[in-house]
Write an enzyme that holds these catalytic residues in place. Sequence first.
Site, PDB file in Angstrom:
ATOM      1  N   ALA A  33      59.761   9.961  14.115  1.00 11.29           N
ATOM      2  CA  ALA A  33      61.190  10.183  14.409  1.00 11.29           C
ATOM      3  C   ALA A  33      61.975   8.884  14.481  1.00 11.29           C
ATOM      4  CB  ALA A  33      61.322  10.945  15.728  1.00 11.29           C
ATOM      5  N   ALA A  37      64.172  24.791  31.999  1.00 17.07           N
ATOM      6  CA  ALA A  37      64.582  25.936  32.824  1.00 17.07           C
ATOM      7  C   ALA A  37      63.532  27.022  32.694  1.00 17.07           C
ATOM      8  CB  ALA A  37      65.935  26.468  32.345  1.00 17.07           C
ATOM      9  N   VAL A  92      60.878  31.890  11.878  1.00 16.19           N
ATOM     10  CA  VAL A  92      60.250  32.684  10.814  1.00 16.19           C
ATOM     11  C   VAL A  92      58.825  32.203  10.542  1.00 16.19           C
ATOM     12  CG1 VAL A  92      60.428  33.484   8.429  1.00 16.19           C
ATOM     13  CG2 VAL A  92      62.503  33.018   9.733  1.00 16.19           C
ATOM     14  N   LYS A 119      63.345  38.339  10.639  1.00 12.06           N
ATOM     15  CA  LYS A 119      62.869  37.172   9.877  1.00 12.06           C
ATOM     16  C   LYS A 119      63.248  37.304   8.397  1.00 12.06           C
ATOM     17  CE  LYS A 119      59.046  36.553  13.120  1.00 12.06           C
ATOM     18  NZ  LYS A 119      57.698  37.022  13.454  1.00 12.06           N
TER      19      LYS A 119
HETATM   20  N1  HSE Z   1      55.966  38.632  17.818  1.00 14.05           N
HETATM   21  C1  HSE Z   1      56.007  37.712  16.738  1.00 14.05           C
HETATM   22  C2  HSE Z   1      54.841  38.000  15.808  1.00 14.05           C
HETATM   23  C3  HSE Z   1      55.941  36.319  17.255  1.00 14.05           C
HETATM   24  O1  HSE Z   1      53.888  38.663  16.234  1.00 14.05           O
HETATM   25  O2  HSE Z   1      54.865  37.589  14.658  1.00 14.05           O
HETATM   26  C4  HSE Z   1      56.264  35.276  16.222  1.00 14.05           C
HETATM   27  O3  HSE Z   1      57.567  35.391  15.761  1.00 14.05           O
END
Ligand code: HSE
Length: 438
Positions: free
Chosen positions: A33, A43, A132, A205
């Site tokens: 970086a 948090a 994704v 996604k």
């Molecule tokens: N619940 C999602 C999956 C987590 O099982 O692919 C990752 O985005």
Amino acid sequence: MKPVKVGILGLGTVGCGTANVLTRNAEEITRRAGRGIEVSHAAARNLNSPRNCSTDNMKLTDDAFNVVNDPDVDIVVELIGGYEPARELVMQAIANGKHVVTANKALIAIHGNEIFKAAQEKGVMVAFEAAVAGGIPIIKAIREGLAGNSIEWLAGIINGTGNFILTEMRDKGRDFADVLAEAQALGYAEADPTFDVEGIDAAHKLTILASIAFGIPLQFEKTYTEGIGKITSEDVDYATELGYSIKHLGVSRRTDEGIELRVHPTLIPKRRLIANVDGVMNAVLVKGDAVGPTLYYGAGAGADPTASAVVADVVDVVRALTADPENRVPHLAFQPDALSDMPILSMDDIETAYYLRLDASDEPGVLADITRILGERDISIEAILQKQPAHGETSVPIILLTQRIREKQMNAAIKQIEALETIHGDVVRIRLEALDAD
Ligand code: HSE
């Protein structure tokens, strides 16, 4: 140079994974970086919950807005998930001039257009690689690595939980609920696991992938979604016999009339690499006009794999901190004023091949009736499988594979077949994609 200060919202599976990866690989990350990166704030909903990471050097709060509004924080990493308060926190971070990294696919798919517009106006980055396919750098691959191509189609196994369930059920005969409980314990599943099994998570996604592949605004509401709940072991066995795997696939294809955007169980030829992607692994197949088909494979969920993508985004943001906002990679790959208004096609207008399973009376002429109905609608049969009736049974399963046809034609043919007196119950229909180089 002073280290860049990161505030993490949410110290669950991915939040702790991110803190751990940043600590474990601090030296190499700094060399990449050009500056140190330190998690200075975090948090968490419950400060007393046991967790898998050290919070020793962090300012901890149970109010995420404290992090977002703290002038010391340079980059907000949103790992809370869900729509609200994630949206409000991200918008507030942007308004405060902070860069944002998020793994939240629901947030980007639903509110991304609004978020990117605000970020653009404020000159800050919103990075979402981890949204994704977990650890697979698919956003970067499409947005940058394939920037010279006209993308023709993409297809992906983009929900790790669903793929894990299907694989365990197929290979070990395990019970659906039992495997889902394991996926939850391993931190793969969404807070609401119906998002995984009903394809909503995959549709989030796919919406994002289609936008960066085709340069269209995010349009989750137009994505067709069908879950894995109705896949039976019978269909898995017939598919195997015919040389196919059944996978829960997100498919987006550019046609002359618009964009197909759909998530559903799909038969894929067993010889394709993607048909052999099992367990929590994800894979995305992208066909570009210049490069041809390309396949990206890796862990689709879990603490460290998702952290890998989150940290890569943080490094990207740190590298770009000094770059002129006008010259950064655009959020949706295409310049914001160059997005296309190509329509999303309704399911009636998509084109695919089909697997059909019918329960038919064991009588002469039944097969002729079925093939006549299909023939009248220009539906060409690719393969037929008929089993002998079980002892004492008067009906037999008939399995058909068809060539590609418009869904509207197939719907009409199925309706007509179901109306035959010799056909019992509903016709089972699973879409089939050859995923070849064409
Ligand atoms: N619940 C999602 C999956 C987590 O099982 O692919 C990752 O985005």
